[in-house]
Design a protein around this motif. Structure first.
Motif, PDB file in Angstrom:
ATOM      1  N   UNK A  93       0.786  -1.147   0.095  1.00 25.02           N
ATOM      2  CA  UNK A  93      -0.095  -0.097  -0.346  1.00 25.02           C
ATOM      3  C   UNK A  93       0.787   1.255  -0.016  1.00 25.02           C
ATOM      4  N   UNK A  94       2.001   1.441   0.931  1.00 25.96           N
ATOM      5  CA  UNK A  94       2.671   2.708   1.100  1.00 25.96           C
ATOM      6  C   UNK A  94       3.608   2.692  -0.178  1.00 25.96           C
ATOM      7  N   UNK A  95       4.003   1.483  -0.650  1.00 28.77           N
ATOM      8  CA  UNK A  95       4.847   1.326  -1.870  1.00 28.77           C
ATOM      9  C   UNK A  95       4.110   1.849  -2.848  1.00 28.77           C
ATOM     10  N   UNK A  96       2.884   1.618  -3.267  1.00 29.34           N
ATOM     11  CA  UNK A  96       2.172   2.144  -4.157  1.00 29.34           C
ATOM     12  C   UNK A  96       1.568   3.662  -4.243  1.00 29.34           C
ATOM     13  N   UNK A  97       1.423   3.930  -3.195  1.00 32.20           N
ATOM     14  CA  UNK A  97       1.191   5.456  -2.939  1.00 32.20           C
ATOM     15  C   UNK A  97       2.343   6.342  -3.146  1.00 32.20           C
ATOM     16  N   UNK A 108      -6.904  -6.291  -1.368  1.00 36.52           N
ATOM     17  CA  UNK A 108      -6.632  -7.608  -0.811  1.00 36.52           C
ATOM     18  C   UNK A 108      -5.159  -7.938  -0.460  1.00 36.52           C
ATOM     19  N   UNK A 109      -4.234  -7.177  -1.070  1.00 32.65           N
ATOM     20  CA  UNK A 109      -2.744  -7.509  -0.823  1.00 32.65           C
ATOM     21  C   UNK A 109      -1.773  -6.167  -0.461  1.00 32.65           C
ATOM     22  N   UNK A 110      -2.684  -5.145  -0.001  1.00 35.89           N
ATOM     23  CA  UNK A 110      -1.977  -3.934   0.507  1.00 35.89           C
ATOM     24  C   UNK A 110      -1.241  -3.953   1.734  1.00 35.89           C
ATOM     25  N   UNK A 111      -1.538  -5.033   2.632  1.00 39.74           N
ATOM     26  CA  UNK A 111      -0.572  -5.179   3.922  1.00 39.74           C
ATOM     27  C   UNK A 111       0.736  -6.059   3.371  1.00 39.74           C
ATOM     28  N   UNK A 112       0.629  -6.708   2.300  1.00 41.27           N
ATOM     29  CA  UNK A 112       1.926  -7.527   1.790  1.00 41.27           C
ATOM     30  C   UNK A 112       3.080  -6.725   1.538  1.00 41.27           C
ATOM     31  N   UNK A 113       4.192  -7.443   1.307  1.00 33.41           N
ATOM     32  CA  UNK A 113       5.409  -6.582   1.211  1.00 33.41           C
ATOM     33  C   UNK A 113       5.818  -7.009  -0.313  1.00 33.41           C
TER      34      UNK A 113
END
Lengths: 319, 131
Positions: free
Chosen positions: A45-49, B43-48
């Motif tokens: 999520x943070x990577x994407x943002x 679905x996958x936002x919390x993964x790395x």
């Protein structure tokens, strides 16, 4: 509201990262273990943002300076986010199709683009792009990084070049007449006619631009403009819009190869494509108000720094 | 004169059509990418993320059948990839439009040249080059 609130922060982040890059460039020492660390802490999520903000900035600066957002996507992904250069190439290709098609739609309607010339030269660029994508399989990634750095330096130098006046009375090209490449375009002072020169030389240069595009995943707009301005002697406005018109097709020719090879990762394409498109759109709205001259200098210096970093990492085998 | 006028109109129409087609392609694919992106992040936002080592993307994302299969299963990655494929198809469809445009203009030289461009892209799509 949310977006405008978030953006300045991210831009600072990116700028800081650029500063970090130039720092490590000066000391010629960027420990790879040290640089790799942020990846392990970051969630998708943070990577994407963050990537979205970076791509937005790239699209904005690329559109304001006319250098295109694609050129900074690869260094952004590889140097800042430590993405493998093969994923970076796939992502940048998709981003360049997006920006090229988006802006070409406007230019085609205005009638500045020379569609016949673009179509004819697309034979050269698409064949080149397929060859480039084939070479890419056998070429070590650090060599790709070095070539990329050199093309990047060339592109930023190109932006300082003076726009030449087309000298009149040059030898007429028979081939250009046969291929009906000579055309006209609308200006504020009425319709201007122009002739195309040195068709074979331009075609050859376009093949080279296509190879670079397929190998490096960039639009190689600077090489295309060089072929049309300096060799074929076309007015600047026609060459830039026609080059832009061709970038999408050239990139698509190699993108189909890269897609099948697994270079095109949706998790990277999503923030980059959306960010670059939004940035380019914002840039086109700002264009009339911004003082582009100093911005172009700053952006070119940043690109030059990124290019040197790519070459350095290529030579030391880090990419 | 009348004929010239209608030809001119048709030519203009085609330029407008190409411009519109490019814009629709870009907008549609961005929307699909955005929808897929939201599903993927939920679905996958919390993964790395793991893009540091190149392994190639997973099997279902490299060909049309696999991508479509995943779209039917509402997989975020596949929906994004569908948008990306549509984006790649946008300039290719533009060339197909140009073939028709040059046919209508009876410019057969450019019908052939445009078909050559289309042929080169089809050749690279054929998969033999995918290595």
């Amino acid at each position: 509201m949310q977006v405008t609130y978030r953006l300045p922060d991210c831009e600072n982040h990116i700028l800081l990262t650029f500063v970090n890059i130039s720092d490590s460039l000066v000391t010629c020492n960027s420990g790879s273990t040290d640089l790799n660390q942020p990846n392990h802490l970051m969630t998708i999520l943070s990577f994407t943002l963050i990537l979205l903000c970076g791509a937005f900035t790239a699209g904005l600066l690329g559109s304001l300076t006319g250098l295109g957002g694609g050129v900074v996507i690869i260094p952004l992904l590889t140097l800042v986010f430590h993405v493998d250069i093969r994923y970076a190439i796939g992502t940048a290709l998709v981003a360049s199709i997006a920006t090229s098609s988006g802006s070409a739609s406007a230019y085609v309607k205005e009638g500045i683009t020379n569609i016949r010339l673009g179509m004819f030269l697309e034979i050269a660029t698409t064949t080149g792009a397929v060859v480039g994508a084939l070479i890419a399989v056998y070429m070590p990634t650090n060599v790709v990084a070095i070539i990329f750095g050199l093309v990047l330096i060339f592109s930023s130098l190109m932006s300082f070049r003076k726009k030449m006046e087309v000298p009149a009375g040059e030898q007429k090209s028979k081939l250009a007449a046969q291929l009906r490449l000579n055309s006209s375009y609308p200006t504020a002072d009425g319709v201007v006619n122009y002739e195309v020169h040195h068709v074979p030389g331009g075609y050859f240069m376009m093949t080279f631009a296509g190879i670079m595009s397929g190998l490096l995943g960039i639009g190689s707009g600077a090489l295309k403009v060089l072929a049309m301005d300096n060799i074929m002697r076309i007015p600047f406005k026609v060459s830039t819009t026609t080059s832009n018109f061709m970038i999408g097709v050239t990139a698509a020719a190699s993108a189909v190869v890269y897609l099948q090879r697994g270079y095109i990762a949706p998790g990277l394409c999503m923030p980059v494509v959306l960010g670059v498109l939004a940035g380019a759109f914002a840039g086109s709205k700002l264009l009339t108000r911004a003082n582009v001259k100093w911005l172009r200098i700053v952006f070119s210096v940043v690109i030059g720094g990124l290019a040197l970093q790519m070459i350095y990492n290529g030579i030391t085998g880090k990419l | 004169m009348k004929k010239f006028f209608s030809n001119y109109l048709r030519d203009k129409d085609i330029q407008q059509l190409i411009g519109k087609q490019l814009r629709i392609g870009v907008i549609t694919s961005s929307i699909i990418v955005l929808i897929g992106g939201v599903i993927y992040l939920i679905r996958h936002g919390h993964e790395q993320p793991s893009y540091g080592n190149f392994t190639g993307v997973r099997e279902g994302l490299t060909n049309l059948r696999g991508i479509w299969q995943g779209v039917l299963e509402n997989k975020g990655m596949n929906i994004i990839q569908l948008g990306v494929v549509l984006l790649i198809a946008t300039p290719i469809i533009r060339i197909a439009f140009s073939v028709i445009a040059f046919l209508l203009e009876k410019d057969y030289l450019y019908v052939v040249l445009t078909l050559v461009v289309l042929g080169v892209i089809m050749f690279s799509m054929s998969g033999g080059l995918a290595g």
